[in-house]
Design an enzyme around this catalytic site. Structure first.
Site, PDB file in Angstrom:
ATOM      1  N   CYS A 299      -2.029   9.513   2.476  1.00  0.00           N
ATOM      2  CA  CYS A 299      -1.619   8.915   1.194  1.00  0.00           C
ATOM      3  C   CYS A 299      -2.587   9.272   0.075  1.00  0.00           C
ATOM      4  O   CYS A 299      -2.183   9.367  -1.081  1.00  0.00           O
ATOM      5  CB  CYS A 299      -1.531   7.405   1.342  1.00  0.00           C
ATOM      6  SG  CYS A 299      -3.047   6.668   1.957  1.00  0.00           S
TER       7      CYS A 299
ATOM      8  N   GLU B 190       0.882  -1.174   0.000  1.00  0.00           N
ATOM      9  CA  GLU B 190       0.000   0.000   0.000  1.00  0.00           C
ATOM     10  C   GLU B 190       0.916   1.220   0.000  1.00  0.00           C
ATOM     11  O   GLU B 190       1.458   1.596   1.045  1.00  0.00           O
ATOM     12  CB  GLU B 190      -0.897  -0.012   1.249  1.00  0.00           C
ATOM     13  CG  GLU B 190      -1.872  -1.180   1.309  1.00  0.00           C
ATOM     14  CD  GLU B 190      -3.071  -1.000   0.369  1.00  0.00           C
ATOM     15  OE1 GLU B 190      -3.357   0.150  -0.014  1.00  0.00           O
ATOM     16  OE2 GLU B 190      -3.694  -2.002   0.021  1.00  0.00           O
TER      17      GLU B 190
HETATM   18  P1  NAD Z   1       8.213   4.912   4.908  1.00  0.00           P
HETATM   19  O1  NAD Z   1       8.213   4.090   3.650  1.00  0.00           O
HETATM   20  O2  NAD Z   1       9.350   5.810   5.158  1.00  0.00           O
HETATM   21  O3  NAD Z   1       8.082   3.967   6.201  1.00  0.00           O
HETATM   22  C1  NAD Z   1       7.107   2.938   6.290  1.00  0.00           C
HETATM   23  C2  NAD Z   1       7.636   1.821   7.181  1.00  0.00           C
HETATM   24  O4  NAD Z   1       8.810   1.274   6.594  1.00  0.00           O
HETATM   25  C3  NAD Z   1       8.003   2.271   8.597  1.00  0.00           C
HETATM   26  O5  NAD Z   1       7.486   1.323   9.516  1.00  0.00           O
HETATM   27  C4  NAD Z   1       9.528   2.295   8.583  1.00  0.00           C
HETATM   28  O6  NAD Z   1      10.071   1.939   9.833  1.00  0.00           O
HETATM   29  C5  NAD Z   1       9.888   1.251   7.537  1.00  0.00           C
HETATM   30  N1  NAD Z   1      11.136   1.581   6.834  1.00  0.00           N
HETATM   31  C6  NAD Z   1      11.606   2.817   6.511  1.00  0.00           C
HETATM   32  N2  NAD Z   1      12.767   2.723   5.827  1.00  0.00           N
HETATM   33  C7  NAD Z   1      13.031   1.389   5.706  1.00  0.00           C
HETATM   34  C8  NAD Z   1      14.078   0.624   5.098  1.00  0.00           C
HETATM   35  N3  NAD Z   1      15.123   1.230   4.492  1.00  0.00           N
HETATM   36  N4  NAD Z   1      14.028  -0.723   5.176  1.00  0.00           N
HETATM   37  C9  NAD Z   1      12.998  -1.341   5.796  1.00  0.00           C
HETATM   38  N5  NAD Z   1      11.976  -0.671   6.378  1.00  0.00           N
HETATM   39  C10 NAD Z   1      11.984   0.666   6.341  1.00  0.00           C
HETATM   40  O7  NAD Z   1       6.819   5.718   4.864  1.00  0.00           O
HETATM   41  P2  NAD Z   1       6.270   6.792   5.916  1.00  0.00           P
HETATM   42  O8  NAD Z   1       7.084   8.019   5.852  1.00  0.00           O
HETATM   43  O9  NAD Z   1       6.021   6.151   7.222  1.00  0.00           O
HETATM   44  O10 NAD Z   1       4.827   7.088   5.291  1.00  0.00           O
HETATM   45  C11 NAD Z   1       4.628   7.971   4.218  1.00  0.00           C
HETATM   46  C12 NAD Z   1       4.446   7.236   2.914  1.00  0.00           C
HETATM   47  O11 NAD Z   1       3.527   6.163   3.068  1.00  0.00           O
HETATM   48  C13 NAD Z   1       3.842   8.126   1.840  1.00  0.00           C
HETATM   49  O12 NAD Z   1       4.441   7.832   0.612  1.00  0.00           O
HETATM   50  C14 NAD Z   1       2.389   7.736   1.819  1.00  0.00           C
HETATM   51  O13 NAD Z   1       1.724   8.000   0.602  1.00  0.00           O
HETATM   52  C15 NAD Z   1       2.476   6.265   2.099  1.00  0.00           C
HETATM   53  N6  NAD Z   1       1.233   5.788   2.694  1.00  0.00           N
HETATM   54  C16 NAD Z   1       0.457   4.935   1.989  1.00  0.00           C
HETATM   55  C17 NAD Z   1      -0.753   4.516   2.520  1.00  0.00           C
HETATM   56  C18 NAD Z   1      -1.659   3.582   1.765  1.00  0.00           C
HETATM   57  O14 NAD Z   1      -2.589   3.065   2.373  1.00  0.00           O
HETATM   58  N7  NAD Z   1      -1.444   3.344   0.481  1.00  0.00           N
HETATM   59  C19 NAD Z   1      -1.158   4.950   3.776  1.00  0.00           C
HETATM   60  C20 NAD Z   1      -0.310   5.821   4.477  1.00  0.00           C
HETATM   61  C21 NAD Z   1       0.885   6.235   3.940  1.00  0.00           C
END
Ligand code: NAD
Length: 453
Positions: A241, A207
């Site tokens: 998102c 997602e």
């Molecule tokens: P992110 O991708 O930075 O982090 C998401 C998760 O991944 C966190 O739990 C984090 O600890 C982990 N993570 C971060 N870097 C990592 C790595 N290098 N290796 C493994 N795990 C890692 O996203 P965010 O900043 O928490 O959220 C914002 C993003 O999420 C935006 O792009 C938004 O559009 C998207 N989002 C999507 C939905 C959806 O339902 N489609 C909902 C909310 C947010």
């Protein structure tokens, strides 16, 4: 982590996790957890980034409670095996599709809806009969700690466990032999998750995010368009998102849209933004600086005030074109660039050229324009004359396409996302005609061709 995952996998194999009673018991426990701790949950989210209580309750607690009730009501029906018809090749036989849980699943959440984005998929995981490990986002510090605390208090760790942490901990989790991974977050990290899952051939649901347009056509009700676009853009200070990322407005109604935007924002907030009460903070200084930097490079039409101490960014309307820096990446904040178009063809071409968005919103009174966009522009999901609300209906699958994700959830789609289908064909030992068995005989082929027409 290795021990935890082994423990969960052993518990799953022992069998009682997937009984319908156990699934219902787990869902009811989750409901109890939310109801008994509603205030603590909203307070933790408020401490993390000043989300007003009204928003925290409606979007983080009420939505999950509603999802739990929906699953409790329907899971017996969803989990029933489907008895399906025969084909000419299998006649006579009984054919059944069994709905099996994957086993032990990993759910990784994003920070912007820290409770909803971990618990909402978990409802699907539990109702489909899996056990799960949750990894909330480290950016919502207080909420992540509270989720861990509450899950430890209410659940046996063989059913549900929480691992807190950032990149290193998530990488370690991704090396464990889970049976399914459900990830919510950025497209960049989505690729990392999918690569890690590919090493062990673990199925994934991703997602992700993207730049979701709000198209305002020349025949739209401009007042409603401005109201509903800014409603979607100011909720959680644009950190959603599916927030409308930019407004793609027909050139003939641009001035009217700008005027309506000024009116709407002053109606919503009486020009008095109070973070934590009527408006949400930006999550942290890094994100504040990223947004302030975008603002510095932009031509502001309305708004533009910031305050680093309170991590406040005013809802801001920005003059832009397709090559503006703000049109490169997902904004994830309360800045709304406005880009104009001359014809629907031109708008479609631009949208099809870009990565497919998670959401698309179209404001128009024309059925032809509506059908043209829906038919020709790929996007995850969306609304006509509305923003965001599609994700609150459990009968609509929620998910992206291409760079905005793969797979979908909510309601029965969540149950299906955490379920694998197991097909079984059952034959009686009589009759048993020789026809199918060797030796190969040209007469048999003649008969077979006649039979198949
Ligand atoms: P992110 O991708 O930075 O982090 C998401 C998760 O991944 C966190 O739990 C984090 O600890 C982990 N993570 C971060 N870097 C990592 C790595 N290098 N290796 C493994 N795990 C890692 O996203 P965010 O900043 O928490 O959220 C914002 C993003 O999420 C935006 O792009 C938004 O559009 C998207 N989002 C999507 C939905 C959806 O339902 N489609 C909902 C909310 C947010």
């Amino acid at each position: 982590m290795q021990k935890l995952v082994q423990h969960q996998k052993k518990a799953f194999k022992e069998g009682d996790i997937s009984t319908h009673n156990k699934r219902k018991e787990s869902l009811s426990l989750l409901k109890k957890l939310l109801q008994e701790n509603e205030q603590n949950i909203c307070d933790a989210i408020h401490d993390d980034f000043g989300k007003p209580y009204f928003e925290a309750y409606t979007s983080e607690v009420a939505t999950v409670l509603h999802e739990i009730d929906h699953h409790l009501k329907h899971l017996d029906k969803w989990a029933k095996p489907d008895h399906v018809g025969n084909s000419i090749f299998t006649f006579p036989s009984k054919n059944t599709v069994y709905k099996k849980p994957f086993g032990t699943v990993l759910i990784i959440g994003a920070w912007n809806y820290p409770v909803h984005l971990t618990f909402q998929p978990m409802v699907g995981a539990l109702s489909a009969g899996n056990n799960a490990v949750l990894k909330p986002s480290e950016l919502a510090v207080q909420t992540s700690a509270l989720i861990k605390d509450l899950v430890d208090q209410y659940f046996e760790c063989s059913v549900l466990s929480v691992v807190e942490g950032a990149v290193d901990e998530t990488q370690e989790l991704l090396a464990q032999p889970f049976d399914k991974i459900f990830f919510t977050g950025s497209t960049r990290v989505g690729k990392i998750v999918m690569k890690a899952a590919a090493e062990q051939l673990i199925p994934v649901t991703l997602e992700l995010g993207g730049k979701s347009p709000a198209i305002v056509h020349s025949d739209a009700n401009i007042e409603i368009a401005a109201k509903r676009i800014w409603w979607g853009k100011t909720m959680n200070a644009g950190q959603i998102c599916v927030a409308p990322d930019y407004a793609l407005v027909h050139h003939s109604v641009k001035e009217q849209f700008v005027e309506m935007s000024r009116n709407v924002l002053s109606q919503f907030f009486s020009d008095d933004y109070i973070t934590g009460e009527n408006y949400t903070q930006i999550i942290n200084n890094d994100h504040f600086d990223r947004l302030a930097n975008l603002l510095d490079q932009s031509h502001v039409i309305h708004g533009g005030t910031t305050n680093k101490d309170t991590r406040f960014i005013e809802p801001t309307l920005i003059e832009a074109d397709w090559s503006s820096p703000i049109m490169e990446d997902e904004i994830f904040g309360p800045l709304l660039p406005i880009v104009t178009y001359q014809t629907v063809e031109e708008a479609k071409e631009k949208l099809i050229d870009r990565d497919s968005p998670l959401a698309l919103y179209l404001f128009t009174e024309s059925r032809d324009v509506e059908s043209d966009i829906i038919t020709n522009v790929p996007f995850g999901g969306g609304c006509i004359n509305e923003t965001i609300s599609h994700l609150t209906n459990p009968n609509l699958p929620f998910g992206g396409v291409g760079h905005s994700g793969m797979g979908a959830y909510h309601g029965k789609y969540s149950f299906d996302t955490f379920t694998r289908l197991q097909s079984v064909l059952k034959k009686s030992t009589w009759p048993d005609p020789d026809f199918r068995y060797p030796p190969i005989d040209p007469d048999k082929l003649k008969w077979l061709k006649k039979l198949l027409g």
